[in-house]
Design an enzyme around this catalytic site. Structure first.
Site, PDB file in Angstrom:
ATOM      1  N   ASP A  30       0.849  -1.196   0.000  1.00  0.00           N
ATOM      2  CA  ASP A  30       0.000   0.000   0.000  1.00  0.00           C
ATOM      3  C   ASP A  30       0.886   1.248   0.000  1.00  0.00           C
ATOM      4  O   ASP A  30       1.891   1.315   0.713  1.00  0.00           O
ATOM      5  CB  ASP A  30      -0.906  -0.006   1.241  1.00  0.00           C
ATOM      6  CG  ASP A  30      -2.051   0.988   1.131  1.00  0.00           C
ATOM      7  OD1 ASP A  30      -3.206   0.555   1.079  1.00  0.00           O
ATOM      8  OD2 ASP A  30      -1.776   2.217   1.075  1.00  0.00           O
ATOM      9  N   ILE A  31       0.481   2.249  -0.791  1.00  0.00           N
ATOM     10  CA  ILE A  31       1.300   3.458  -0.930  1.00  0.00           C
ATOM     11  C   ILE A  31       1.240   4.342   0.323  1.00  0.00           C
ATOM     12  O   ILE A  31       2.124   5.157   0.564  1.00  0.00           O
ATOM     13  CB  ILE A  31       0.862   4.259  -2.183  1.00  0.00           C
ATOM     14  CG1 ILE A  31       1.987   5.166  -2.667  1.00  0.00           C
ATOM     15  CG2 ILE A  31      -0.415   5.049  -1.940  1.00  0.00           C
ATOM     16  CD1 ILE A  31       1.777   5.708  -4.072  1.00  0.00           C
ATOM     17  N   ASN A  86     -13.106  -3.373   2.095  1.00  0.00           N
ATOM     18  CA  ASN A  86     -14.204  -2.406   2.100  1.00  0.00           C
ATOM     19  C   ASN A  86     -15.002  -2.495   0.795  1.00  0.00           C
ATOM     20  O   ASN A  86     -14.417  -2.697  -0.275  1.00  0.00           O
ATOM     21  CB  ASN A  86     -13.647  -0.989   2.244  1.00  0.00           C
ATOM     22  CG  ASN A  86     -12.886  -0.791   3.545  1.00  0.00           C
ATOM     23  OD1 ASN A  86     -13.270  -1.328   4.580  1.00  0.00           O
ATOM     24  ND2 ASN A  86     -11.800  -0.031   3.504  1.00  0.00           N
ATOM     25  N   HIS A  92     -16.102   3.075   3.162  1.00  0.00           N
ATOM     26  CA  HIS A  92     -14.678   3.471   3.117  1.00  0.00           C
ATOM     27  C   HIS A  92     -13.894   2.865   1.962  1.00  0.00           C
ATOM     28  O   HIS A  92     -12.669   2.790   2.027  1.00  0.00           O
ATOM     29  CB  HIS A  92     -13.967   3.158   4.451  1.00  0.00           C
ATOM     30  CG  HIS A  92     -14.645   3.773   5.636  1.00  0.00           C
ATOM     31  ND1 HIS A  92     -14.562   5.125   5.910  1.00  0.00           N
ATOM     32  CD2 HIS A  92     -15.451   3.248   6.584  1.00  0.00           C
ATOM     33  CE1 HIS A  92     -15.283   5.382   6.980  1.00  0.00           C
ATOM     34  NE2 HIS A  92     -15.833   4.268   7.408  1.00  0.00           N
ATOM     35  N   GLN A  93     -14.599   2.428   0.907  1.00  0.00           N
ATOM     36  CA  GLN A  93     -13.854   1.942  -0.261  1.00  0.00           C
ATOM     37  C   GLN A  93     -13.495   3.132  -1.144  1.00  0.00           C
ATOM     38  O   GLN A  93     -14.382   3.798  -1.691  1.00  0.00           O
ATOM     39  CB  GLN A  93     -14.671   0.931  -1.071  1.00  0.00           C
ATOM     40  CG  GLN A  93     -13.881   0.345  -2.237  1.00  0.00           C
ATOM     41  CD  GLN A  93     -14.673  -0.675  -3.055  1.00  0.00           C
ATOM     42  OE1 GLN A  93     -15.906  -0.715  -2.997  1.00  0.00           O
ATOM     43  NE2 GLN A  93     -13.969  -1.501  -3.808  1.00  0.00           N
ATOM     44  N   HIS A  99     -10.185  -5.225  -3.144  1.00  0.00           N
ATOM     45  CA  HIS A  99      -8.840  -5.370  -2.573  1.00  0.00           C
ATOM     46  C   HIS A  99      -8.928  -5.727  -1.104  1.00  0.00           C
ATOM     47  O   HIS A  99      -9.724  -5.175  -0.362  1.00  0.00           O
ATOM     48  CB  HIS A  99      -7.996  -4.107  -2.772  1.00  0.00           C
ATOM     49  CG  HIS A  99      -8.669  -2.830  -2.345  1.00  0.00           C
ATOM     50  ND1 HIS A  99      -9.645  -2.224  -3.092  1.00  0.00           N
ATOM     51  CD2 HIS A  99      -8.503  -2.057  -1.256  1.00  0.00           C
ATOM     52  CE1 HIS A  99     -10.047  -1.123  -2.486  1.00  0.00           C
ATOM     53  NE2 HIS A  99      -9.378  -1.002  -1.354  1.00  0.00           N
ATOM     54  N   PHE A 100      -8.097  -6.675  -0.722  1.00  0.00           N
ATOM     55  CA  PHE A 100      -7.964  -7.061   0.684  1.00  0.00           C
ATOM     56  C   PHE A 100      -6.708  -6.381   1.233  1.00  0.00           C
ATOM     57  O   PHE A 100      -5.638  -6.500   0.656  1.00  0.00           O
ATOM     58  CB  PHE A 100      -7.817  -8.578   0.826  1.00  0.00           C
ATOM     59  CG  PHE A 100      -9.101  -9.319   0.599  1.00  0.00           C
ATOM     60  CD1 PHE A 100      -9.555  -9.581  -0.684  1.00  0.00           C
ATOM     61  CD2 PHE A 100      -9.863  -9.741   1.673  1.00  0.00           C
ATOM     62  CE1 PHE A 100     -10.752 -10.252  -0.891  1.00  0.00           C
ATOM     63  CE2 PHE A 100     -11.058 -10.416   1.479  1.00  0.00           C
ATOM     64  CZ  PHE A 100     -11.505 -10.669   0.184  1.00  0.00           C
TER      65      PHE A 100
HETATM   66  P1  5GP Z   1      -9.796   1.451   0.397  1.00  0.00           P
HETATM   67  O1  5GP Z   1     -10.121   2.642   1.236  1.00  0.00           O
HETATM   68  O2  5GP Z   1     -10.391   1.558  -0.991  1.00  0.00           O
HETATM   69  O3  5GP Z   1     -10.155   0.152   1.064  1.00  0.00           O
HETATM   70  O4  5GP Z   1      -8.220   1.420   0.255  1.00  0.00           O
HETATM   71  C1  5GP Z   1      -7.532   1.877  -0.865  1.00  0.00           C
HETATM   72  C2  5GP Z   1      -6.060   1.747  -0.551  1.00  0.00           C
HETATM   73  O5  5GP Z   1      -5.347   1.915  -1.737  1.00  0.00           O
HETATM   74  C3  5GP Z   1      -5.547   2.820   0.430  1.00  0.00           C
HETATM   75  O6  5GP Z   1      -4.978   2.187   1.564  1.00  0.00           O
HETATM   76  C4  5GP Z   1      -4.523   3.591  -0.379  1.00  0.00           C
HETATM   77  O7  5GP Z   1      -3.390   3.981   0.367  1.00  0.00           O
HETATM   78  C5  5GP Z   1      -4.155   2.598  -1.477  1.00  0.00           C
HETATM   79  N1  5GP Z   1      -3.736   3.228  -2.712  1.00  0.00           N
HETATM   80  C6  5GP Z   1      -4.395   4.223  -3.368  1.00  0.00           C
HETATM   81  N2  5GP Z   1      -3.720   4.552  -4.483  1.00  0.00           N
HETATM   82  C7  5GP Z   1      -2.626   3.744  -4.537  1.00  0.00           C
HETATM   83  C8  5GP Z   1      -1.542   3.642  -5.464  1.00  0.00           C
HETATM   84  O8  5GP Z   1      -1.446   4.331  -6.478  1.00  0.00           O
HETATM   85  N3  5GP Z   1      -0.609   2.690  -5.198  1.00  0.00           N
HETATM   86  C9  5GP Z   1      -0.677   1.897  -4.093  1.00  0.00           C
HETATM   87  N4  5GP Z   1       0.295   1.002  -3.917  1.00  0.00           N
HETATM   88  N5  5GP Z   1      -1.681   1.981  -3.197  1.00  0.00           N
HETATM   89  C10 5GP Z   1      -2.644   2.904  -3.415  1.00  0.00           C
END
Ligand code: 5GP
Length: 138
Positions: A30-31, A86, A92-93, A99-100
């Site tokens: 995760d970034i 999510n 919160h998605q 994605h897990f």
């Molecule tokens: P969500 O809130 O949708 O469950 O989580 C999305 C996740 O994707 C977040 O933890 C966010 O940091 C990660 N994320 C968003 N954009 C990128 C990206 O460009 N690269 C990576 N590696 N992770 C990302």
């Protein structure tokens, strides 16, 4: 390929730190990690939410998730962790591609914080609800 940031990662248009790949599954760091080792595990199938995922992709994810968790534990040395998935913006998605999250929970407080506003299950309503769910699953 989904038209999301994760679709672009899968196509190679956006770089990532890859952790795992097979025919149906991809995993990367995760970034914006909540803790060191925060890893995202995604299907290659472009489903937005878990309920939209095929049985084949779901099985492929389920087969490899524990293995990736073991690798995260081995490398971080942190034995406790959360697996989070999510579905929908209200839940919160942020990225509309299943994605897990695997999020190590070190003892010093990093990692996932959870609000858990539990209430008591009404037994009669619970029995009715479970019956409806069994019917929906037939
Ligand atoms: P969500 O809130 O949708 O469950 O989580 C999305 C996740 O994707 C977040 O933890 C966010 O940091 C990660 N994320 C968003 N954009 C990128 C990206 O460009 N690269 C990576 N590696 N992770 C990302």
């Amino acid at each position: 390929m989904s038209d999301t940031i994760f679709g672009k990662i899968l196509s190679g248009a956006i770089p990532c730190h890859k952790v795992y790949e097979d025919e149906q599954v991809f995993a990367f760091l995760d970034i914006s990690p909540l803790s060191t080792g925060h890893t995202l595990v995604i299907p290659k199938e472009p489903a937005q939410t878990l309920d939209a995922l095929s049985d084949e992709s779901a099985a492929a994810l389920g087969r490899v998730l524990p293995r990736i968790c073991r690798a995260v534990i081995a490398v971080t040395g942190v034995r406790e962790y959360n697996v989070l998935e999510n579905n929908g913006a209200g839940a919160h998605q942020a990225v509309a591609h299943v994605h897990f999250h695997i999020i190590p929970k070190p003892s010093h407080g990093e990692g996932l914080g959870i609000g858990w506003p539990a209430r008591a299950l009404d037994q009669k309503a619970g029995a009715e609800l479970a019956a409806k769910l069994r019917t929906a699953l037939r």
